[in-house]
Design an enzyme around this catalytic site. Structure first.
Site, PDB file in Angstrom:
ATOM      1  N   GLN A 150       0.802  -1.231   0.000  1.00 27.23           N
ATOM      2  CA  GLN A 150       0.000   0.000   0.000  1.00 27.23           C
ATOM      3  C   GLN A 150       0.832   1.277   0.000  1.00 27.23           C
ATOM      4  O   GLN A 150       0.331   2.333  -0.367  1.00 27.23           O
ATOM      5  CB  GLN A 150      -0.949  -0.016   1.202  1.00 27.23           C
ATOM      6  CG  GLN A 150      -1.980  -1.126   1.125  1.00 27.23           C
ATOM      7  CD  GLN A 150      -2.895  -1.175   2.335  1.00 27.23           C
ATOM      8  OE1 GLN A 150      -2.565  -1.763   3.344  1.00 27.23           O
ATOM      9  NE2 GLN A 150      -4.050  -0.540   2.246  1.00 27.23           N
ATOM     10  N   HIS A 159      -2.219  -5.322 -12.691  1.00 24.68           N
ATOM     11  CA  HIS A 159      -1.694  -5.095 -14.044  1.00 24.68           C
ATOM     12  C   HIS A 159      -2.534  -5.832 -15.084  1.00 24.68           C
ATOM     13  O   HIS A 159      -2.773  -5.330 -16.172  1.00 24.68           O
ATOM     14  CB  HIS A 159      -0.232  -5.542 -14.136  1.00 24.68           C
ATOM     15  CG  HIS A 159       0.694  -4.680 -13.324  1.00 24.68           C
ATOM     16  ND1 HIS A 159       1.904  -5.124 -12.853  1.00 24.68           N
ATOM     17  CD2 HIS A 159       0.568  -3.401 -12.893  1.00 24.68           C
ATOM     18  CE1 HIS A 159       2.491  -4.155 -12.171  1.00 24.68           C
ATOM     19  NE2 HIS A 159       1.704  -3.100 -12.183  1.00 24.68           N
ATOM     20  N   ASP A 215       2.093   0.572  -7.988  1.00 15.49           N
ATOM     21  CA  ASP A 215       3.422   0.632  -8.623  1.00 15.49           C
ATOM     22  C   ASP A 215       4.317   1.693  -7.960  1.00 15.49           C
ATOM     23  O   ASP A 215       5.505   1.465  -7.761  1.00 15.49           O
ATOM     24  CB  ASP A 215       3.304   0.975 -10.114  1.00 15.49           C
ATOM     25  CG  ASP A 215       2.750  -0.185 -10.933  1.00 15.49           C
ATOM     26  OD1 ASP A 215       2.431  -1.241 -10.338  1.00 15.49           O
ATOM     27  OD2 ASP A 215       2.648  -0.043 -12.165  1.00 15.49           O
ATOM     28  N   ARG A 253       4.027   0.436  12.928  1.00 15.36           N
ATOM     29  CA  ARG A 253       3.800  -0.906  12.393  1.00 15.36           C
ATOM     30  C   ARG A 253       3.863  -0.853  10.866  1.00 15.36           C
ATOM     31  O   ARG A 253       3.117  -0.101  10.245  1.00 15.36           O
ATOM     32  CB  ARG A 253       2.419  -1.408  12.854  1.00 15.36           C
ATOM     33  CG  ARG A 253       2.048  -2.730  12.255  1.00 15.36           C
ATOM     34  CD  ARG A 253       0.650  -3.217  12.624  1.00 15.36           C
ATOM     35  NE  ARG A 253       0.388  -4.380  11.798  1.00 15.36           N
ATOM     36  CZ  ARG A 253      -0.760  -4.686  11.218  1.00 15.36           C
ATOM     37  NH1 ARG A 253      -1.831  -3.937  11.412  1.00 15.36           N
ATOM     38  NH2 ARG A 253      -0.876  -5.746  10.448  1.00 15.36           N
ATOM     39  N   HIS A 271       1.405  -9.105   4.675  1.00 15.18           N
ATOM     40  CA  HIS A 271       0.182  -8.299   4.551  1.00 15.18           C
ATOM     41  C   HIS A 271      -0.323  -8.430   3.109  1.00 15.18           C
ATOM     42  O   HIS A 271      -0.378  -7.466   2.358  1.00 15.18           O
ATOM     43  CB  HIS A 271       0.483  -6.846   4.925  1.00 15.18           C
ATOM     44  CG  HIS A 271      -0.723  -6.024   5.315  1.00 15.18           C
ATOM     45  ND1 HIS A 271      -0.858  -5.406   6.536  1.00 15.18           N
ATOM     46  CD2 HIS A 271      -1.850  -5.715   4.634  1.00 15.18           C
ATOM     47  CE1 HIS A 271      -2.005  -4.744   6.585  1.00 15.18           C
ATOM     48  NE2 HIS A 271      -2.632  -4.916   5.442  1.00 15.18           N
ATOM     49  N   ASN A 281      -1.277 -10.696   8.572  1.00 16.36           N
ATOM     50  CA  ASN A 281      -2.318  -9.698   8.726  1.00 16.36           C
ATOM     51  C   ASN A 281      -3.648 -10.242   8.223  1.00 16.36           C
ATOM     52  O   ASN A 281      -3.769 -10.616   7.052  1.00 16.36           O
ATOM     53  CB  ASN A 281      -1.993  -8.425   7.950  1.00 16.36           C
ATOM     54  CG  ASN A 281      -3.062  -7.356   8.161  1.00 16.36           C
ATOM     55  OD1 ASN A 281      -3.207  -6.847   9.275  1.00 16.36           O
ATOM     56  ND2 ASN A 281      -3.830  -7.050   7.132  1.00 16.36           N
ATOM     57  N   ASN A 307      -7.316  -6.110  14.375  1.00 19.43           N
ATOM     58  CA  ASN A 307      -7.715  -4.906  13.662  1.00 19.43           C
ATOM     59  C   ASN A 307      -9.226  -4.822  13.751  1.00 19.43           C
ATOM     60  O   ASN A 307      -9.921  -5.833  13.608  1.00 19.43           O
ATOM     61  CB  ASN A 307      -7.311  -4.991  12.185  1.00 19.43           C
ATOM     62  CG  ASN A 307      -5.829  -5.280  11.997  1.00 19.43           C
ATOM     63  OD1 ASN A 307      -5.037  -5.114  12.928  1.00 19.43           O
ATOM     64  ND2 ASN A 307      -5.458  -5.708  10.800  1.00 19.43           N
ATOM     65  N   TYR A 328     -12.691  -2.219  12.690  1.00 17.78           N
ATOM     66  CA  TYR A 328     -13.201  -1.006  12.063  1.00 17.78           C
ATOM     67  C   TYR A 328     -14.693  -0.802  12.240  1.00 17.78           C
ATOM     68  O   TYR A 328     -15.172   0.297  12.346  1.00 17.78           O
ATOM     69  CB  TYR A 328     -12.915  -1.030  10.551  1.00 17.78           C
ATOM     70  CG  TYR A 328     -11.459  -0.896  10.208  1.00 17.78           C
ATOM     71  CD1 TYR A 328     -10.890   0.353   9.999  1.00 17.78           C
ATOM     72  CD2 TYR A 328     -10.643  -2.023  10.102  1.00 17.78           C
ATOM     73  CE1 TYR A 328      -9.544   0.488   9.689  1.00 17.78           C
ATOM     74  CE2 TYR A 328      -9.300  -1.895   9.790  1.00 17.78           C
ATOM     75  CZ  TYR A 328      -8.748  -0.637   9.593  1.00 17.78           C
ATOM     76  OH  TYR A 328      -7.414  -0.517   9.300  1.00 17.78           O
TER      77      TYR A 328
HETATM   78  C1  GBH Z   1      -7.578  -3.541   6.847  1.00 18.30           C
HETATM   79  O1  GBH Z   1      -8.441  -4.416   6.216  1.00 18.30           O
HETATM   80  C2  GBH Z   1      -6.260  -3.820   6.212  1.00 18.30           C
HETATM   81  O2  GBH Z   1      -5.389  -4.479   7.075  1.00 18.30           O
HETATM   82  C3  GBH Z   1      -5.619  -2.614   5.599  1.00 18.30           C
HETATM   83  O3  GBH Z   1      -4.656  -3.022   4.700  1.00 18.30           O
HETATM   84  C4  GBH Z   1      -6.683  -1.749   4.976  1.00 18.30           C
HETATM   85  O4  GBH Z   1      -6.120  -0.679   4.274  1.00 18.30           O
HETATM   86  C5  GBH Z   1      -7.563  -1.234   6.072  1.00 18.30           C
HETATM   87  O5  GBH Z   1      -8.107  -2.280   6.809  1.00 18.30           O
HETATM   88  C6  GBH Z   1      -8.693  -0.352   5.593  1.00 18.30           C
HETATM   89  O6  GBH Z   1      -9.539  -1.041   4.744  1.00 18.30           O
HETATM   90  O7  GBH Z   1     -18.168  -5.805   7.283  1.00 18.30           O
HETATM   91  O8  GBH Z   1     -18.450  -8.100   6.811  1.00 18.30           O
HETATM   92  O9  GBH Z   1     -18.612  -6.566   5.023  1.00 18.30           O
HETATM   93  C7  GBH Z   1      -9.763  -4.256   6.399  1.00 18.30           C
HETATM   94  C8  GBH Z   1     -10.418  -5.183   5.435  1.00 18.30           C
HETATM   95  C9  GBH Z   1     -12.285  -5.886   4.306  1.00 18.30           C
HETATM   96  C10 GBH Z   1     -12.470  -5.077   6.565  1.00 18.30           C
HETATM   97  C11 GBH Z   1     -13.731  -5.783   4.158  1.00 18.30           C
HETATM   98  C12 GBH Z   1     -13.929  -5.023   6.427  1.00 18.30           C
HETATM   99  C13 GBH Z   1     -15.784  -5.866   5.288  1.00 18.30           C
HETATM  100  C14 GBH Z   1     -16.320  -7.004   6.055  1.00 18.30           C
HETATM  101  N1  GBH Z   1     -11.807  -4.976   5.306  1.00 18.30           N
HETATM  102  N2  GBH Z   1     -14.359  -5.934   5.431  1.00 18.30           N
HETATM  103  S1  GBH Z   1     -18.003  -6.866   6.319  1.00 18.30           S
END
Ligand code: GBH
Length: 485
Positions: A26, A46, A59, A84, A129, A173, A314, A316
């Site tokens: 990334q 690609h 890239d 990290r 990762h 990861n 992790n 979110y």
């Molecule tokens: C992380 O992945 C990664 O480690 C990182 O590389 C990335 O940039 C970052 O988060 C932000 O995206 O809620 O059931 O639909 C997170 C990967 C994939 C997490 C899709 C949430 C949706 C699952 N994500 N996922 S769901």
């Protein structure tokens, strides 16, 4: 589970540490420089640029391969305790195998590590990762049992190169995304779709690869370096819609968290029993002569069980789970194919949405997740290895500040009210970067990166100032409105 309320004492425990994270593909760029060979993401983007929303790729990305000193400056400006980052397997091992070490690649990470240490910032390393050497993908990648040995060999190279300076390692990861995300959706590299078989074989070999790498460190390197090794799970929190949906939500949590944790962290080891049973029944129903979900031998159970020094995850977002009503179309499991459970997975009422389609804001989710993990696997040390918010353009990112504030408050409540031993928090991410299928449209950075500028200029957002002041005061008792570094 926890009812959410406001924390009174907004200070973090004395030893608590703050960091920020990135990942090789990334940010690094230099995809074909310095002896690096092709990885799965190179080929994937690609081959068909339309796989990425803005038809972009990694890239050049943030060009951190050349601008790593800038990244260290930023980490210092923020006052990070640790940074990290991940290592590109094909930058270190051009053949994918450990017969040949690419010195230039090895030096790149060595310099980065030394540069961080000079500033008093701990380097925290992720070994993998998602950027598998294409040579290994061609041999089946994570569905080939031999990957377990290939990964162990790679881990040995890394321990030998950097073990004297690294105190916290992460093997993999988000195995959930590596396996379910890849094979159940086909939208992550390498773009293979095999929801009934691929995802579950990958699941098994990812756990075994982690376990071998952990044991290798434990036996040969820990006695001299005293570091800790874990893996970073991706945990989405699921709340039941009503009391009647509780057992269903629990099954979904086991499918997301348990399938990648139970074998390592539970006392008995092996797969979560509820999932194993469900998969056996389903396999039968679908006419497979044996379970699609590969079982473990007793020896494998023992190999994996206990291979952790801390629990890393992790986090979110959250979802609400309920039974589907009659005639309603079922949802898939998170990142899964429809596995014949009549369930619906939705966002909660009033949850704000971030810039990514999957991104819904529910701060108590992180606290409930921590409580669940502690109840399930015991009083472990927990490190949050990613958490952060998705926006589109703009530097005055008040919504990101609010997200960090509210999630950190829930982490504080987990520590102070629920007695969960959380020792670290990691913001995703240090700088805007290649957000996989969202390309450069979606931003997660504390610092904005100008991708039209050949110098890839990095500029702090309001949230960078906020995070720096949280770190400095070691507390959430700081203004959320814009203030300077
Ligand atoms: C992380 O992945 C990664 O480690 C990182 O590389 C990335 O940039 C970052 O988060 C932000 O995206 O809620 O059931 O639909 C997170 C990967 C994939 C997490 C899709 C949430 C949706 C699952 N994500 N996922 S769901």
């Amino acid at each position: 589970l926890a009812v959410s309320w406001a924390a009174e004492d907004l200070s973090f425990p004395p030893g608590f540490r703050f960091g920020a994270a990135t990942a090789a593909y990334q940010v690094e760029g230099a995809w074909n420089e310095g002896g690096r060979t092709e990885c799965t993401w190179d080929k994937f983007v690609h081959e068909d640029p339309r796989r990425v929303a803005d038809q972009s790729n990694g890239d050049v990305a943030c060009n951190s391969y050349h601008l790593w000193k800038k990244d260290i400056e930023i980490a210092e400006e923020l006052g990070l305790h640790f940074y990290r980052f991940s290592i590109s397997w094909s930058r270190i091992l051009p053949t994918g195998f450990s017969n040949q070490i690419n010195e230039e690649g090895a030096n790149y990470y060595s310099n980065l590590i030394d540069g961080l240490l000079e500033k008093g910032i701990e380097p925290l390393v992720t070994m993998y990762h998602w950027d598998l050497p294409q040579s290994l993908q061609d041999l089946g990648g994570w569905t080939n049992p031999l990957i377990v040995d290939w990964f162990e060999d790679y881990a040995r190279v890394l321990y030998n190169l950097y073990g004297d300076r690294i105190k916290h390692w992460l093997t993999l990861n988000e195995p959930l995304i590596m396996c379910d995300g890849v094979y159940n959706t086909g939208v992550f590299a390498p773009g293979l779709f095999s929801p009934e078989v691929g995802a579950y074989y990958c699941n098994k070999y990812a756990l075994l690869a982690h376990a071998k790498a952990w044991r290798l460190y434990d036996e040969e390197f820990k006695p001299k370096y005293h570091g800790k090794v874990s893996l970073a799970n991706q945990l989405v929190w699921f709340d039941p819609k009503t009391k009647e949906d509780e057992a269903l939500a629990e099954l979904v949590i086991e499918n997301c968290a348990g399938r990648y944790s139970h074998a390592i962290y539970s006392k008995e080891g092996g797969w979560p029993p509820s999932i194993e049973k469900h998969m056996q029944e389903l396999s039968k129903k679908r006419g497979y002569p044996r379970s699609m979900f590969p079982s473990f031998t007793q020896e494998e159970i023992e190999l994996i069980r206990g291979t952790h020094d801390y629990y890393a995850f992790n986090h979110y977002t959250s979802r609400i789970v309920r039974y589907a009503e009659e005639g309603e179309e079922f949802s898939t499991w998170p990142l899964g194919d429809a596995v014949d459970l009549n369930l619906k997975i939705e966002k909660g009422e009033g949850w704000a949405q971030g810039a990514s389609s999957w991104f819904f804001v529910n701060p108590p989710g992180i606290r409930n997740q921590l409580i669940w993990l502690k109840q399930k696997y015991g009083d472990l040390e927990f490190m949050i290895t990613e958490n952060g918010f998705a926006t589109f353009d703009g530097r005055d990112d008040q919504d990101r500040i609010q997200y960090y504030r509210d999630y950190l408050e829930q982490v504080l409540l987990a520590i102070k009210e629920d007695g969960v031993n959380v020792t670290a928090y990691t913001a995703w991410t240090l700088i805007d970067n290649f957000e996989w299928m969202d390309g450069y449209n979606v931003k997660f950075g504390l610092y904005e990166v100008d991708f039209n500028d050949p110098e890839r200029k990095r500029t702090p957002r309001a949230s960078a100032h906020y995070y720096a002041s949280v770190i400095k005061s070691h507390s959430l008792d700081v203004p959320t409105t814009r203030n300077e570094l």
